[in-house]
Structure formats: C-alpha cells, structure tokens
Write a protein that holds these residues in place. Structure first.
Motif, PDB file in Angstrom:
ATOM      1  N   ASP A 177       0.830  -1.212   0.000  1.00 43.36           N
ATOM      2  CA  ASP A 177       0.000   0.000   0.000  1.00 43.36           C
ATOM      3  C   ASP A 177       0.863   1.259   0.000  1.00 43.36           C
ATOM      4  N   GLU A 178       2.002   1.212   0.649  1.00 42.82           N
ATOM      5  CA  GLU A 178       2.896   2.371   0.683  1.00 42.82           C
ATOM      6  C   GLU A 178       3.471   2.683  -0.698  1.00 42.82           C
ATOM      7  N   HIS A 179       3.387   1.708  -1.580  1.00 38.53           N
ATOM      8  CA  HIS A 179       3.891   1.888  -2.950  1.00 38.53           C
ATOM      9  C   HIS A 179       2.739   1.977  -3.959  1.00 38.53           C
ATOM     10  N   GLY A 180       1.521   2.143  -3.454  1.00 40.33           N
ATOM     11  CA  GLY A 180       0.366   2.247  -4.346  1.00 40.33           C
ATOM     12  C   GLY A 180      -0.006   0.954  -5.030  1.00 40.33           C
ATOM     13  N   ARG A 181       0.377  -0.189  -4.453  1.00 35.77           N
ATOM     14  CA  ARG A 181       0.156  -1.478  -5.109  1.00 35.77           C
ATOM     15  C   ARG A 181      -0.664  -2.455  -4.247  1.00 35.77           C
ATOM     16  N   ALA A 182      -1.400  -1.950  -3.279  1.00 34.84           N
ATOM     17  CA  ALA A 182      -2.137  -2.847  -2.386  1.00 34.84           C
ATOM     18  C   ALA A 182      -3.163  -3.689  -3.140  1.00 34.84           C
ATOM     19  N   THR A 183      -3.897  -3.065  -4.042  1.00 33.20           N
ATOM     20  CA  THR A 183      -4.916  -3.810  -4.783  1.00 33.20           C
ATOM     21  C   THR A 183      -4.277  -4.883  -5.654  1.00 33.20           C
ATOM     22  N   GLU A 184      -3.186  -4.530  -6.344  1.00 29.71           N
ATOM     23  CA  GLU A 184      -2.497  -5.510  -7.181  1.00 29.71           C
ATOM     24  C   GLU A 184      -1.963  -6.662  -6.337  1.00 29.71           C
ATOM     25  N   MET A 185      -1.452  -6.346  -5.157  1.00 28.74           N
ATOM     26  CA  MET A 185      -0.918  -7.396  -4.278  1.00 28.74           C
ATOM     27  C   MET A 185      -2.047  -8.301  -3.807  1.00 28.74           C
ATOM     28  N   LYS A 186      -3.153  -7.716  -3.428  1.00 19.85           N
ATOM     29  CA  LYS A 186      -4.290  -8.512  -2.970  1.00 19.85           C
ATOM     30  C   LYS A 186      -4.762  -9.447  -4.081  1.00 19.85           C
ATOM     31  N   GLN A 187      -4.864  -8.934  -5.295  1.00 22.99           N
ATOM     32  CA  GLN A 187      -5.320  -9.752  -6.417  1.00 22.99           C
ATOM     33  C   GLN A 187      -4.328 -10.866  -6.743  1.00 22.99           C
ATOM     34  N   ALA A 188      -3.036 -10.577  -6.624  1.00 24.52           N
ATOM     35  CA  ALA A 188      -2.021 -11.610  -6.865  1.00 24.52           C
ATOM     36  C   ALA A 188      -2.138 -12.724  -5.827  1.00 24.52           C
ATOM     37  N   LEU A 189      -2.422 -12.357  -4.592  1.00 28.27           N
ATOM     38  CA  LEU A 189      -2.592 -13.352  -3.534  1.00 28.27           C
ATOM     39  C   LEU A 189      -3.856 -14.182  -3.752  1.00 28.27           C
TER      40      LEU A 189
END
Length: 214
Positions: free
Chosen positions: A112-124
């Motif tokens: 989230d600190e890098h603006g990628r929380a949604t992408e990370m969640k979807q990858a998981l």
C-alpha cells in the motif's frame, strides 16, 4: 465529481472477498463519470489461530459449518462459476489447503505504501484460489511480490522480521470493535456499511443513496 472512499475489510483466504472486489470494480466502472473512488484494504483473518500444516479445504469447511463435503463441493462449484464469469481464476479452489494469512496481510500493508495494495491482494487471491498455493509460505509470497513489480529483497526482509505486524493487528482490532464479524465488508465514506459480495447494481444503488443522503 464526487469523492467516495471505500474501506474494504477482507481476508486473502475468503473467496467471497475476491468475488466482492471484482463486483465492486464493475460497479465503480459504471459510475466512473460521476464519482471518484479511492479504495483502502484492511486486514481480517478467518482463521487467525491457524498454525502448522494445512488441511484439505473441503473437509475443513465441512467440519466448520457442520455440513457434508458434498455440500461444500457444490457450494464451491457455484462460487467457481461466479468467479469465472467475473474473469477470476478459481481453477484450483477445491485443491487448496487451509493456511495462515497474517504474513500476506503484512505484505499488503507494505504494498500500500507503494500504491500497489490492490495488485498485491489480487495476486494473492490468484495464488490461493487459482493455483492452490500456500500463501503462508514465503516463496509463494515473494512470487506474488515479483508479479506486482515490487522489491523481493525488501519483501524478504519484511517476512523475516515483524514489520507491519502491529499495523495488521491494529487493523483487525479496529474493525472487530466496530462490529465487523464477517467479510467482505465495505465501509463507504467512513459511515455506511455494505456487507457481503453484493451485485454491481446493488452497489451502484447504494452509492447513489449515500451521496444523496450525505
């Protein structure tokens, strides 16, 4: 353009959370000409006490809900059909094992600190439901980090320590105290709770009502 903030309380191990976000994406797209959305992810663990070796998901769910494995398989077949229609990969949903998701939540906070929380969640979600990978295992988590283009060395350091652990625990406590006991839960503009993986049309109607009444 009216701003709408959506706080999403969810777990990586929750299939309805993946479905709920995909439906939310459709809803947001339908009214993107009127509303500017911002999304924040918050941690919830369906099985916070989980440790050690996981067990096959169908018998685990059957025991948890007091139903037969056949009933749980039929229930998951239905979810797989819904997911497929939304473009989600749930191909290995019934081959997955129970697992702990705490470290995965820590990485979502970091992403989230890098603006990628949604992408990370979807990858998981894809790793767990699409490939039946154990999202408590660090190599699996690091592959998800690599997939979203973040620094795997930095992620490895986080996983080896306890960074973001307090952030995740505070997150969980905050929403439990607020009465969130099931996920997904969507809190709109800090005041309005929408529970469950609602259809896009239902979400759009809710946004309209919330803006009108604000």
């Amino acid at each position: 353009m009216t701003d709408i903030r959506i706080d999403i309380v969810s777990d990586i191990a929750c299939p309805w959370c993946a479905i709920g976000y995909a439906r939310l994406e459709q809803a947001m797209a339908k009214v993107a000409d009127k509303y500017a959305f911002s999304v924040a992810w918050h941690a919830f663990e369906l099985n916070p006490a989980h440790e050690g070796q996981g067990e096959p998901i169908l018998p685990a769910l059957a025991r948890k809900y007091g139903r037969s494995e056949e009933e749980m398989r039929a229930n998951q077949d239905q979810m797989m059909t819904i997911a497929r229609d939304l473009g989600l990969n749930f191909d290995k949903m019934q081959q997955r094992f129970t697992c702990n998701t705490f470290d995965a939540h820590r990485l979502v906070k970091w992403a989230d600190e890098h603006g990628r929380a949604t992408e990370m969640k979807q990858a998981l979600f894809e790793a767990y439901f699409g490939r039946a990978e154990d999202v408590s295992e660090h190599p699996v988590l690091l592959r998800c980090v690599e997939h979203v283009g973040l620094d795997t060395a930095r992620a490895g350091d986080i996983l080896q320590g306890d960074e973001y652990a307090d952030v995740v625990r505070k997150d969980e406590a905050t929403y439990q105290q607020a009465g969130v006991s099931a996920v997904p839960a969507f809190i709109v503009n800090g005041k309005y709770l929408i529970s469950g993986a609602q259809e896009p049309e239902t979400l759009v109607q809710a946004f309209e009502e919330i803006v009108t009444n604000s």
